[in-house]
Enzyme design. Structure first.
Site, PDB file in Angstrom:
ATOM      1  N   LYS A 147       0.761  -1.124   0.021  1.00  0.00           N
ATOM      2  CA  LYS A 147      -0.091  -0.035  -0.084  1.00  0.00           C
ATOM      3  C   LYS A 147       0.866   1.256  -0.114  1.00  0.00           C
ATOM      4  CE  LYS A 147      -3.825   2.282   2.719  1.00  0.00           C
ATOM      5  NZ  LYS A 147      -4.580   1.886   4.252  1.00  0.00           N
ATOM      6  N   SER A 193      -9.008   2.970   3.118  1.00  0.00           N
ATOM      7  CA  SER A 193      -7.862   3.565   2.283  1.00  0.00           C
ATOM      8  C   SER A 193      -7.100   2.392   1.708  1.00  0.00           C
ATOM      9  CB  SER A 193      -6.970   4.568   3.002  1.00  0.00           C
ATOM     10  OG  SER A 193      -6.162   3.741   4.216  1.00  0.00           O
ATOM     11  N   SER A 243      -9.842   0.902   7.350  1.00  0.00           N
ATOM     12  CA  SER A 243      -9.366   0.833   6.012  1.00  0.00           C
ATOM     13  C   SER A 243      -9.027  -0.626   5.684  1.00  0.00           C
ATOM     14  CB  SER A 243      -8.298   1.933   6.048  1.00  0.00           C
ATOM     15  OG  SER A 243      -8.881   2.902   6.353  1.00  0.00           O
TER      16      SER A 243
END
Length: 494
Positions: A101, A177, A201
């Site tokens: 990520k 996210s 997230s």
């Protein structure tokens, strides 16, 4: 953005042709539509397939699907192929392709944090101890996955980049996210991917993309990114198709050293044996009911739990939901205030909408409007909420609730350019179920147990007390066996 290894023009044409026929979910009980990481690693160990073949296939899928879902922000194909050819990989997932990520540094790649303010970032020279666990597990990183600006929003639509689209319906959000991680995993580019969770997230994108996603307890995992918000909200793990992939990666990255807050559980491999007392929660802390499809998902999960012998009874939130929402927003906003201050200092002028998104600037303004001592009071009330959560979980083994107030929303509905007050109100309804576990430092998981009539996934949340990951994994195995999901294939996938 680097996608040079084969070129995207031909890939775009190929995926356009391939997607003209909508894929249909297979019947329950049929094999998974794509192998999970555990199966891929096993095939490599048995020499049924080479690492080079596996990584090349992941790159082919990434190049083909990227124009449609935009799940990668940076590719690392050449280094990935060099690593695949090197033959020196070891660990439980040796040779399995993976994504990091783009909120965490990975050596040799830039970290852009989903923000225009970091567009010129150079390659990182170091990475966190947590990210190093992926290297030790033998994973082959093929790139970095997309994220909203600094992970602030539950959708991945950063203004400096193209939006990440949901493989189940390209008009809808993949969540955030960890939206790029979930979209890439759901579409079959990688079997699982790095994700992190500071307010939902991991669970939110897992729910939106039909994946399994478990948020660990605070302090459970090997240390990752430093925090600065008074309460450490964020923890990292993965989103995955299968429970066993998540459990195995958990075992490879949990803390085992002396002084760890929890006794290590290792790799959980077996389903639950005991019966649980389940608290059923439908309304948000502000007393609002979720969408009808979400109610159907949670009530269906409650019936499934009862059929498995668990005792389910209604419960209510242990705190004032409206006050909690305001306090969490204030604490969350301190991260944006730090961002604005840092970018302003680096630029030599006040950061504005040319480099940061309106929502980030709005959160910083919210913090600036607070009086001295307000944040300390917020932290104090949130710590009291954490104790109330712990007390609540003495009455139940697990809390069953929605992950989100609705199925995946359309792109633009909760994006960073929505007027600040409007967006705040939407977020209160949409993400009212997940932040309390971040404040309490407790584990929770999104389990893909429902699809809407139009084919959108709806995750259901199961949350426990701090340190109860073993029980949650065992429950997840039980649910996965009782109501399988891995045979379901999104229309945009390979």
């Amino acid at each position: 953005m680097h996608f040079s290894r084969r070129g995207l023009l031909a890939a775009s044409a190929a995926i356009a042709a391939a997607s003209s026929v909508e894929a249909k979910p297979r019947a329950a009980g049929e094999p998974a539509w794509t192998p999970d990481a555990t199966e891929i690693a096993g095939r490599i160990r048995r020499k049924e397939v080479s690492v080079v073949e596996v990584v090349e296939e992941a790159i082919r899928k990434a190049e083909a699907l990227q124009p449609r879902i935009n799940a990668l922000v940076t590719s690392d194909f050449d280094r990935a192929m060099d690593k695949a050819r090197g033959g020196q990989l070891s660990g439980p997932f040796a040779g399995v392709p993976f994504l990091i990520k783009d909120l965490d540094p990975y050596t040799g790649l830039p970290t852009r944090y989903g923000s225009r303010s970091s567009m010129g970032a150079g390659p990182e020279k170091a990475q966190t101890a947590f990210v190093e666990t992926y290297d030790r597990a033998g994973l082959v990183v093929i790139g970095k996955s997309t994220t909203p600006e600094y992970g602030f929003l539950p959708t991945t639509e950063p203004m400096g980049f193209l939006p990440t689209r949901n493989p189940w319906n390209l008009k809808h959000s993949s969540g955030g996210s960890s939206g790029g991680a979930a979209a890439a995993t759901a579409a079959g580019i990688v079997p699982f991917a790095h994700a992190s969770d500071g307010g939902g997230s991991i669970r939110i994108p897992a729910a939106n993309c039909g994946l399994f996603g478990l948020k660990p307890s605070r302090g459970r995992m090997i240390e990752g990114r430093p925090h600065g918000r008074g309460i450490d909200l964020s923890v990292a793990h993965v989103v995955s198709h299968s429970v066993r992939d998540s459990a195995a990666m958990f075992g490879a990255s949990e803390r085992t050293a002396a002084g760890s807050p929890f006794k290590a559980i290792g790799v959980v491999t077996k389903p639950l044996k005991k019966r649980l007392k389940v608290g059923l929660l439908l309304e948000t802390g502000m007393g609002r009911k979720p969408d009808a499809e979400v109610i159907a998902a949670v009530e269906g999960a409650a019936r499934l739990m009862a059929s498995l012998g668990h005792r389910v009874e209604p419960t209510t939130w242990p705190m004032d939901g409206a006050q909690f929402g305001r306090d969490f927003t204030a604490l969350w906003s301190t991260g944006a205030a730090e961002l604005v201050a840092g970018v302003s200092k680096a630029m030599g002028r006040k950061a504005d909408a040319s480099v940061l998104e309106p929502f980030s600037l709005g959160m910083a303004e919210l913090v600036a409007s607070l009086k001295p001592g307000d944040i300390e009071a917020v932290v104090g009330r949130l710590q009291a909420t954490s104790k109330a959560y712990d007390d609540w979980l003495t009455k139940y083994d697990v809390i069953l609730s929605p992950v989100l107030g609705s199925p995946p929303v359309e792109l633009g509905f909760v994006s960073g350019d929505v007027p600040f007050e409007t967006l705040q109100a939407r977020l209160m309804d949409y993400v009212g179920y997940t932040p309390v576990q971040n404040v309490a430092g407790a584990p929770a998981m999104s389990v893909p147990l429902h699809w809407t009539a139009s084919g959108l996934p709806v995750g259901v949340q199961f949350a426990g007390r701090a340190g109860s990951e073993k029980m949650l994994f065992q429950l997840a195995y039980q649910l996965e066996a009782a109501q399988p999901w891995a045979h379901r294939k999104p229309p945009t996938s390979l």
